[in-house]
Design an enzyme around this catalytic site. Sequence first.
Site: not given
Length: 415
Positions: A11, A101-102
């Site tokens: 993350d 983003d993860e």
Amino acid sequence: METSATILHADLDAFYASVEQLLDPSLRGKPIAVGGGVVLAASYEARAFGVRGGMPGRKARELCPQLIFVGGHFGDYQRLGDAAIKVLDDFTPLVERISIDEAFADVAGCTHLFGPPAVIAAIVRRRVRAELGLPISIGVARTKHLAKIASQVAKPDGLVVVDPAGELAFLHDLPVSLMWGVGPATKARLAEIGVETIGQLAKTHSGALERLIGPAAGQKLAALAWNRDPRRLETHRRAHSAGAQSALGRKPAVADVFVPTLLHLADRVASRLRAKDRPGRTVTVRVRFADLRAVSCSITLDQAISATAMLAETAEELVRGVLAAHPCEKVISLLAISVSHLEESAELQLELPLGLADEKRRPGSKRGLARFGADRAVDKIRQRFGKQAVGYGAVALEAARLVPDEFRELAEKEL
């Protein structure tokens, strides 16, 4: 279920704000927020003052007078997010991206090439920092749920590996707010019965839990509290529904508030359905009241729809029904629309003009076809001149400007 910790949850830390600080080094170490009227994202320096995503800009400035607002570089967000996930791809094909983003990665099959999972995670972190200049936190555990919690504990810019022998000792001391599916409303309800840690949740009687938050949510959280999570990684995820929501603050539960908001949300959802040619049959609305209690209501239609006006009117009827069933609720704080039971290139059954009461909401009727045609014209105009070129009412367009469409699109899953 796996017996060793081979699942990584990676993350990127404060991603949007970190990208802005990367692009403009003068912002490093300073409290910044992406957005303006609404905080879209905040740096850790701003979070230290209580600034959070979704917060009105005025309140954020009150909490942090030195807060610096910056405009979003959405193309760079996408570019750098893709590049970070690509680093995981270099180690294993088993990568499940869950947002810009993860992502999860299962490295069980590549440890003979790259070393133990903890070593792989450390290499990923070093590469993302060296190649992209961004901080990333990684959790390593036996299950997806625990790996995600571990990455949150690791923040900012850290690595946490949970030994399978000590899973519950690690998990049960943590706050329930770290669990997947526990938002502010659920956290508040659990606090009412004295449940603040995951360990306390695990020891709560299942019946009491189900009565408090519902059977499905109660059973799910009870299982996760004991780290019972059999889910495998899905490397080719497609969304089974499309939805949108709008936080309203505290607004009166009147038509002048919810009708234009629903039209704006329906426009966002229906345009996505049309873009992928995936109309849906089940429409669900969620209404959150002033005390953060939320009520959902849904209807399954005879034919799948993707027309904006049809979706907005269907959602409006559902919201009116919710408000009629809760006459004491005079304030709403959030509205949401989602469409599920999506169909692939559904064949449209044309209908005779029989004068039915709901004819304008039937896709195959003359009115329904006209509405769909108008939507297609709007779609083409937006493709050429941008999404702000044409819309469904000044009020809805004004609401859209608070959160740029480019920001919303980054969070949308592939249909």
